[in-house]
Enzyme design. Structure first.
Site, PDB file in Angstrom:
ATOM      1  N   GLU A  16     -22.711   8.729  -3.383  1.00 23.24           N
ATOM      2  CA  GLU A  16     -23.774   7.751  -3.148  1.00 23.24           C
ATOM      3  C   GLU A  16     -24.418   7.987  -1.782  1.00 23.24           C
ATOM      4  O   GLU A  16     -23.775   8.532  -0.872  1.00 23.24           O
ATOM      5  CB  GLU A  16     -23.190   6.334  -3.130  1.00 23.24           C
ATOM      6  CG  GLU A  16     -22.638   5.883  -4.466  1.00 23.24           C
ATOM      7  CD  GLU A  16     -22.110   4.454  -4.398  1.00 23.24           C
ATOM      8  OE1 GLU A  16     -21.587   3.994  -5.414  1.00 23.24           O
ATOM      9  OE2 GLU A  16     -22.209   3.819  -3.317  1.00 23.24           O
ATOM     10  N   ARG A  36       0.842  -1.216   0.000  1.00 30.13           N
ATOM     11  CA  ARG A  36       0.000   0.000   0.000  1.00 30.13           C
ATOM     12  C   ARG A  36       0.869   1.255   0.000  1.00 30.13           C
ATOM     13  O   ARG A  36       0.543   2.243  -0.671  1.00 30.13           O
ATOM     14  CB  ARG A  36      -0.917  -0.003   1.216  1.00 30.13           C
ATOM     15  CG  ARG A  36      -1.996  -1.079   1.118  1.00 30.13           C
ATOM     16  CD  ARG A  36      -2.863  -1.133   2.333  1.00 30.13           C
ATOM     17  NE  ARG A  36      -3.683   0.060   2.495  1.00 30.13           N
ATOM     18  CZ  ARG A  36      -4.456   0.250   3.563  1.00 30.13           C
ATOM     19  NH1 ARG A  36      -4.493  -0.656   4.533  1.00 30.13           N
ATOM     20  NH2 ARG A  36      -5.185   1.336   3.678  1.00 30.13           N
ATOM     21  N   GLN A  82     -10.329   8.866   9.020  1.00 33.17           N
ATOM     22  CA  GLN A  82     -10.145   7.423   9.114  1.00 33.17           C
ATOM     23  C   GLN A  82      -8.982   6.989   8.215  1.00 33.17           C
ATOM     24  O   GLN A  82      -8.546   5.861   8.268  1.00 33.17           O
ATOM     25  CB  GLN A  82     -11.419   6.704   8.673  1.00 33.17           C
ATOM     26  CG  GLN A  82     -12.631   7.010   9.531  1.00 33.17           C
ATOM     27  CD  GLN A  82     -13.924   6.504   8.893  1.00 33.17           C
ATOM     28  OE1 GLN A  82     -14.296   5.353   9.055  1.00 33.17           O
ATOM     29  NE2 GLN A  82     -14.563   7.360   8.121  1.00 33.17           N
ATOM     30  N   ASN A 124     -20.888  12.756  -0.638  1.00 29.54           N
ATOM     31  CA  ASN A 124     -20.618  11.415  -1.143  1.00 29.54           C
ATOM     32  C   ASN A 124     -21.346  11.239  -2.472  1.00 29.54           C
ATOM     33  O   ASN A 124     -22.465  11.730  -2.612  1.00 29.54           O
ATOM     34  CB  ASN A 124     -21.157  10.375  -0.136  1.00 29.54           C
ATOM     35  CG  ASN A 124     -20.563   8.997  -0.333  1.00 29.54           C
ATOM     36  OD1 ASN A 124     -20.595   8.448  -1.425  1.00 29.54           O
ATOM     37  ND2 ASN A 124     -20.039   8.430   0.743  1.00 29.54           N
ATOM     38  N   HIS A 154      -7.237   6.086  12.718  1.00 26.57           N
ATOM     39  CA  HIS A 154      -6.738   4.751  12.372  1.00 26.57           C
ATOM     40  C   HIS A 154      -5.222   4.727  12.174  1.00 26.57           C
ATOM     41  O   HIS A 154      -4.673   3.767  11.618  1.00 26.57           O
ATOM     42  CB  HIS A 154      -7.445   4.226  11.111  1.00 26.57           C
ATOM     43  CG  HIS A 154      -8.924   4.036  11.321  1.00 26.57           C
ATOM     44  ND1 HIS A 154      -9.808   3.950  10.281  1.00 26.57           N
ATOM     45  CD2 HIS A 154      -9.662   3.930  12.439  1.00 26.57           C
ATOM     46  CE1 HIS A 154     -11.041   3.798  10.755  1.00 26.57           C
ATOM     47  NE2 HIS A 154     -10.981   3.784  12.053  1.00 26.57           N
ATOM     48  N   GLY A 158     -16.928  11.304   2.212  1.00 32.46           N
ATOM     49  CA  GLY A 158     -16.226  10.183   1.605  1.00 32.46           C
ATOM     50  C   GLY A 158     -16.080   8.968   2.494  1.00 32.46           C
ATOM     51  O   GLY A 158     -15.053   8.292   2.468  1.00 32.46           O
ATOM     52  N   THR A 159     -17.115   8.670   3.287  1.00 32.52           N
ATOM     53  CA  THR A 159     -17.078   7.442   4.084  1.00 32.52           C
ATOM     54  C   THR A 159     -18.395   6.679   3.927  1.00 32.52           C
ATOM     55  O   THR A 159     -19.460   7.294   3.842  1.00 32.52           O
ATOM     56  CB  THR A 159     -16.793   7.714   5.575  1.00 32.52           C
ATOM     57  OG1 THR A 159     -16.780   6.482   6.286  1.00 32.52           O
ATOM     58  CG2 THR A 159     -17.813   8.668   6.202  1.00 32.52           C
ATOM     59  N   SER A 160     -18.322   5.349   3.899  1.00 31.32           N
ATOM     60  CA  SER A 160     -19.542   4.544   3.794  1.00 31.32           C
ATOM     61  C   SER A 160     -20.215   4.453   5.166  1.00 31.32           C
ATOM     62  O   SER A 160     -21.331   3.959   5.288  1.00 31.32           O
ATOM     63  CB  SER A 160     -19.188   3.133   3.299  1.00 31.32           C
ATOM     64  OG  SER A 160     -18.224   2.546   4.165  1.00 31.32           O
TER      65      SER A 160
HETATM   66  N1  APR Z   1     -15.779  11.937  -3.084  1.00 27.92           N
HETATM   67  C1  APR Z   1     -16.510  11.624  -1.969  1.00 27.92           C
HETATM   68  N2  APR Z   1     -16.834  10.346  -1.620  1.00 27.92           N
HETATM   69  C2  APR Z   1     -16.430   9.364  -2.450  1.00 27.92           C
HETATM   70  C3  APR Z   1     -15.691   9.608  -3.642  1.00 27.92           C
HETATM   71  C4  APR Z   1     -15.365  10.971  -3.946  1.00 27.92           C
HETATM   72  N3  APR Z   1     -14.664  11.294  -5.031  1.00 27.92           N
HETATM   73  N4  APR Z   1     -15.435   8.403  -4.248  1.00 27.92           N
HETATM   74  C5  APR Z   1     -16.002   7.444  -3.452  1.00 27.92           C
HETATM   75  N5  APR Z   1     -16.613   8.020  -2.390  1.00 27.92           N
HETATM   76  C6  APR Z   1     -17.332   7.368  -1.279  1.00 27.92           C
HETATM   77  C7  APR Z   1     -17.971   6.036  -1.614  1.00 27.92           C
HETATM   78  O1  APR Z   1     -19.267   6.202  -2.173  1.00 27.92           O
HETATM   79  C8  APR Z   1     -18.031   5.344  -0.262  1.00 27.92           C
HETATM   80  O2  APR Z   1     -19.252   5.640   0.410  1.00 27.92           O
HETATM   81  O3  APR Z   1     -16.377   7.066  -0.281  1.00 27.92           O
HETATM   82  C9  APR Z   1     -16.864   5.979   0.509  1.00 27.92           C
HETATM   83  C10 APR Z   1     -15.701   5.051   0.796  1.00 27.92           C
HETATM   84  O4  APR Z   1     -16.146   4.078   1.701  1.00 27.92           O
HETATM   85  P1  APR Z   1     -15.158   2.911   2.203  1.00 27.92           P
HETATM   86  O5  APR Z   1     -14.428   2.356   1.066  1.00 27.92           O
HETATM   87  O6  APR Z   1     -15.992   1.997   3.023  1.00 27.92           O
HETATM   88  O7  APR Z   1     -14.082   3.683   3.105  1.00 27.92           O
HETATM   89  P2  APR Z   1     -14.197   4.216   4.616  1.00 27.92           P
HETATM   90  O8  APR Z   1     -15.609   4.571   4.950  1.00 27.92           O
HETATM   91  O9  APR Z   1     -13.179   5.241   4.799  1.00 27.92           O
HETATM   92  O10 APR Z   1     -13.786   2.892   5.435  1.00 27.92           O
HETATM   93  C11 APR Z   1     -13.677   3.000   6.826  1.00 27.92           C
HETATM   94  O11 APR Z   1     -12.761   0.799   6.973  1.00 27.92           O
HETATM   95  O12 APR Z   1     -11.462  -0.691   5.849  1.00 27.92           O
HETATM   96  C12 APR Z   1     -11.525   0.133   6.955  1.00 27.92           C
HETATM   97  O13 APR Z   1      -9.794   1.102   8.194  1.00 27.92           O
HETATM   98  C13 APR Z   1     -10.421   1.149   6.965  1.00 27.92           C
HETATM   99  O14 APR Z   1     -10.549   3.496   7.474  1.00 27.92           O
HETATM  100  C14 APR Z   1     -11.177   2.451   6.783  1.00 27.92           C
HETATM  101  C15 APR Z   1     -12.548   2.145   7.343  1.00 27.92           C
END
Ligand code: APR
Length: 250
Positions: free
Chosen positions: A222, A76, A107, A220, A125, A194-196
């Site tokens: 979505e 990574r 995160q 986001n 994290h 930008g987090t799910s």
């Molecule tokens: N701008 C804003 N949001 C975006 C973009 C963008 N350009 N591209 C994607 N996204 C959104 C997606 O729709 C999704 O909802 O970012 C989100 C990413 O979600 P995850 O991949 O689940 O990442 P995250 O929420 O940061 O994960 C949390 O999980 O795997 C662990 O430790 C890891 O910190 C991480 C934690």
């Protein structure tokens, strides 16, 4: 309310806010070319050498095969080498300069917020460019990639070190989370960018902010698990929407 652009009303709410707290996830780095974990944008669930992220970044694997965990994080780090912050990161650094009370809770372990000039950053994290000694617990910068030695040795006591990140199955660094919670409950405006919002305890912060009277604004492309409590969901990419808060009204 679901919007696709930043309205004047949101800009004036931002300008008037006494205290702003922001929670970011992998999506804020997507436009820099960093894949997200669970989709959205243009990425699928991560696996590497046939193993899912959740296993590779786990305390269990750290206990049984620390060399593989370091190889995974070095992979990574290799992917992050040369990656630059995007307009979303730079906008947040500018937000901090403009706001009287601003806290950025992330995160992400990619260090891109700092690279963009953000100062008051709470890394829930950890940080992929730091290592922590398994013997004396001191932390140190370990930026060489590929790693010169696996595991890297502590600069203070020579002991073996591990990545200074929170692995699955581990609790967050207490002090950091307490400060994030405090900033969430103090905020007038709480942004979720930008987090799910599926990984706790980070995903609990917008709920704590809402309960304390904050206006919650999600950014986001979505809808997510937190959209039901957001006062406003800005459907779009962080790199396009966040700079809009800096423009003049009208
Ligand atoms: N701008 C804003 N949001 C975006 C973009 C963008 N350009 N591209 C994607 N996204 C959104 C997606 O729709 C999704 O909802 O970012 C989100 C990413 O979600 P995850 O991949 O689940 O990442 P995250 O929420 O940061 O994960 C949390 O999980 O795997 C662990 O430790 C890891 O910190 C991480 C934690």
């Amino acid at each position: 309310m679901v919007l696709t652009t930043v309205t004047d009303e949101l800009i004036s709410a931002f300008d008037r806010a006494r205290s702003v707290t922001v929670l970011t996830g992998a999506g804020v780095s997507a436009e820099s070319g960093v894949p997200t974990f669970r989709g959205g944008g243009d990425s699928e669930i991560w696996t590497w050498r046939g193993k899912p992220v959740t296993e590779l970044s786990s305390a269990e694997l750290m206990a049984t095969d620390p060399k593989l965990v370091w190889e995974w994080f070095d992979h990574r780090r290799g992917m992050l080498t040369g990656i630059q912050p995007n307009p979303g990161h730079f906008a947040l650094a500018e937000w901090e300069r403009r706001a009287s009370d601003f806290t950025l809770v992330t995160q992400n372990i990619d260090d891109l917020h700092r690279a963009a000039g953000s100062l008051n950053v709470l890394e829930l994290h950890g940080n992929i460019w730091r290592a922590r000694c398994l013997r004396c617990a001191s932390t140190f910068e370990a930026r060489d990639t590929p790693l010169e030695e696996n595991p890297p040795l502590c600069l203070a006591c020579g002991g073996p070190a591990r990545p200074d990140v929170v692995l699955f199955g581990e609790i967050l660094p207490e002090g950091v989370f307490a400060r994030a919670e405090e900033a969430a409950t103090r905020a007038d405006l709480f942004f979720v960018i930008g987090t799910s919002a599926v990984v706790y305890p980070a995903a609990g912060l917008p709920i704590a902010a809402k309960r304390s009277g904050a206006r919650v604004i999600e950014v986001n492309p979505e809808m997510t698990d937190i959209s039901f409590i957001a006062d406003v969901t800005l459907l779009g990419r962080a790199g396009e929407l966040l700079p809009q808060f800096l423009k003049q009204r009208g």
